[in-house]
Design a protein around this motif. Sequence first.
Motif, mmCIF file in Angstrom:
data_model
loop_
_atom_site.group_PDB
_atom_site.id
_atom_site.type_symbol
_atom_site.label_atom_id
_atom_site.label_comp_id
_atom_site.label_asym_id
_atom_site.label_seq_id
_atom_site.Cartn_x
_atom_site.Cartn_y
_atom_site.Cartn_z
ATOM 1 N N TYR A 18 3.718 -3.431 -14.843
ATOM 2 C CA TYR A 18 4.673 -2.664 -14.020
ATOM 3 C C TYR A 18 5.349 -1.574 -14.831
ATOM 4 O O TYR A 18 5.770 -0.548 -14.269
ATOM 5 C CB TYR A 18 5.739 -3.602 -13.416
ATOM 6 C CG TYR A 18 6.811 -4.022 -14.394
ATOM 7 C CD1 TYR A 18 6.625 -5.112 -15.245
ATOM 8 C CD2 TYR A 18 8.006 -3.320 -14.485
ATOM 9 C CE1 TYR A 18 7.604 -5.482 -16.153
ATOM 10 C CE2 TYR A 18 8.994 -3.686 -15.395
ATOM 11 C CZ TYR A 18 8.790 -4.773 -16.227
ATOM 12 O OH TYR A 18 9.751 -5.121 -17.129
ATOM 13 N N MET A 46 4.940 3.141 -6.586
ATOM 14 C CA MET A 46 5.986 2.400 -7.309
ATOM 15 C C MET A 46 5.500 0.980 -7.573
ATOM 16 O O MET A 46 4.607 0.483 -6.892
ATOM 17 C CB MET A 46 7.296 2.343 -6.494
ATOM 18 C CG MET A 46 7.203 1.508 -5.236
ATOM 19 S SD MET A 46 8.815 1.313 -4.382
ATOM 20 C CE MET A 46 8.343 0.018 -3.183
ATOM 21 N N PRO A 47 6.087 0.314 -8.589
ATOM 22 C CA PRO A 47 5.811 -1.110 -8.766
ATOM 23 C C PRO A 47 6.389 -1.905 -7.587
ATOM 24 O O PRO A 47 7.385 -1.496 -6.967
ATOM 25 C CB PRO A 47 6.568 -1.467 -10.054
ATOM 26 C CG PRO A 47 6.897 -0.171 -10.720
ATOM 27 C CD PRO A 47 7.036 0.817 -9.603
ATOM 28 N N LEU A 48 5.763 -3.037 -7.283
ATOM 29 C CA LEU A 48 6.246 -3.880 -6.181
ATOM 30 C C LEU A 48 6.534 -5.302 -6.650
ATOM 31 O O LEU A 48 7.341 -6.006 -6.047
ATOM 32 C CB LEU A 48 5.197 -3.909 -5.061
ATOM 33 C CG LEU A 48 5.542 -4.704 -3.809
ATOM 34 C CD1 LEU A 48 6.743 -4.082 -3.092
ATOM 35 C CD2 LEU A 48 4.344 -4.785 -2.859
ATOM 36 N N ASP A 49 5.867 -5.742 -7.725
ATOM 37 C CA ASP A 49 6.098 -7.102 -8.214
ATOM 38 C C ASP A 49 5.685 -7.181 -9.683
ATOM 39 O O ASP A 49 4.891 -6.363 -10.152
ATOM 40 C CB ASP A 49 5.305 -8.117 -7.383
ATOM 41 C CG ASP A 49 5.985 -9.480 -7.325
ATOM 42 O OD1 ASP A 49 6.928 -9.724 -8.107
ATOM 43 O OD2 ASP A 49 5.566 -10.301 -6.484
ATOM 44 N N PHE A 50 6.228 -8.191 -10.367
ATOM 45 C CA PHE A 50 5.995 -8.321 -11.802
ATOM 46 C C PHE A 50 4.701 -9.072 -12.118
ATOM 47 O O PHE A 50 3.872 -8.602 -12.870
ATOM 48 C CB PHE A 50 7.158 -9.087 -12.450
ATOM 49 C CG PHE A 50 8.460 -8.339 -12.464
ATOM 50 C CD1 PHE A 50 8.676 -7.311 -13.367
ATOM 51 C CD2 PHE A 50 9.475 -8.673 -11.583
ATOM 52 C CE1 PHE A 50 9.884 -6.623 -13.398
ATOM 53 C CE2 PHE A 50 10.684 -7.989 -11.608
ATOM 54 C CZ PHE A 50 10.887 -6.959 -12.512
ATOM 55 N N THR A 56 2.671 -0.189 -4.916
ATOM 56 C CA THR A 56 2.405 0.497 -3.649
ATOM 57 C C THR A 56 2.022 1.939 -3.931
ATOM 58 O O THR A 56 2.416 2.522 -4.947
ATOM 59 C CB THR A 56 3.649 0.510 -2.731
ATOM 60 O OG1 THR A 56 4.685 1.263 -3.353
ATOM 61 C CG2 THR A 56 4.144 -0.888 -2.425
ATOM 62 N N ILE A 146 -0.792 -1.564 -0.532
ATOM 63 C CA ILE A 146 -0.343 -2.471 -1.589
ATOM 64 C C ILE A 146 -1.559 -2.857 -2.413
ATOM 65 O O ILE A 146 -2.600 -3.228 -1.854
ATOM 66 C CB ILE A 146 0.338 -3.720 -0.999
ATOM 67 C CG1 ILE A 146 1.624 -3.309 -0.259
ATOM 68 C CG2 ILE A 146 0.634 -4.762 -2.077
ATOM 69 C CD1 ILE A 146 2.318 -4.434 0.480
#
Lengths: 194, 194
Positions: A18, A46-50, A56, A146
């Motif tokens: 990320y 952008m990042p959505l999760d670690f 996304t 995603i």
Amino acid sequence: MTTATPTHFTAVPLDKAYRLLNHGPTVLVSSAHMGVSNVMAAAWSMPLDFDPPKLTVVIDKSTLTRELVEGSGQFALNIPSRALAAQTLAVGTDSARVVPDKLKKHGITTFAARQIVAPLVLGCVGWLECRVVPEPHNQQTYDLFIGEVAAAWADARVFHEGRWQFDQAPDDLRTLHYVAGGQFYVIGESLLVG
Amino acid sequence: MTTATPTHFTAVPLDKAYRLLNHGPTVLVSSAHMGVSNVMAAAWSMPLDFDPPKLTVVIDKSTLTRELVEGSGQFALNIPSRALAAQTLAVGTDSARVVPDKLKKHGITTFAARQIVAPLVLGCVGWLECRVVPEPHNQQTYDLFIGEVAAAWADARVFHEGRWQFDQAPDDLRTLHYVAGGQFYVIGESLLVG
């Protein structure tokens, strides 16, 4: 596509992936399906999760990239640096639907990814190989995709110990942050707080 | 909350609002509901549409902000500049669940928005007042919120003629781009291509 990999090509641990996107760089979306490949620019990601890392990206319905991503279920985000500013603008302006040889025309060279069929773009400083997490409502209504990151890579001259290290590298390796009308900002100085 | 508005506070036309976020700055998410307000930092946001302008932001389930945003259906993204780096880190580190007076503790001053109940953060250089576009699946599964921009504002010293103009303004007004561990990058020089 060349079979070469770039110099300084280094794996980024998935739990640090990320960080390649955390500071908001403009990206190149690469994709391939049924022998056709393409690269387009995108400022909206952008990042959505670690962990597992997800991200996304917005991919317009009018683009060839959209067709290739929906067909293959895969894409890569490539993070261009200052040295690739003209090519980033060019592949964000020309559509492969109108200029079928746009990669050749603009001197974009690609190399093979490890986990997906989409190629990666030579000269970038970060790469995120992604598989689409199918969300048909988001894709149809918002052009919002995603991706789950299957592999991540960086140019070790500018990303090491799990983070960007722009201040110790040539300025040509700094990331690009698009505004509009051919204007980018280049990422600037590091600021450590606390 | 003060009733004052910042100096140089200028409306951004809605069709140019996406440009406040296009280069990937870290933001402060402000929210209010039933007399309670909060501000938290978020590195994960991006534009989603041009006109009407929409954007996305990730808001974790553990935060008070999440409760206020879901309760009110509104939030603002405030774009901090270098001068607010320490406060940005602080409100991204302290949770209002643990430090109820965190805004006061960290010297965050707010002023009234025009279209929403959430306050805006003084000292920022851009502001996006948003109404939540309800997408329960995204919110529940991904902590992903979509906002439609109801009003947008900028500090005219650094955003005018529909775009950021960092090179002609004091460096303290440049935007922040978070990495990790208290490290930001400040946005750098402008690069015009083509």
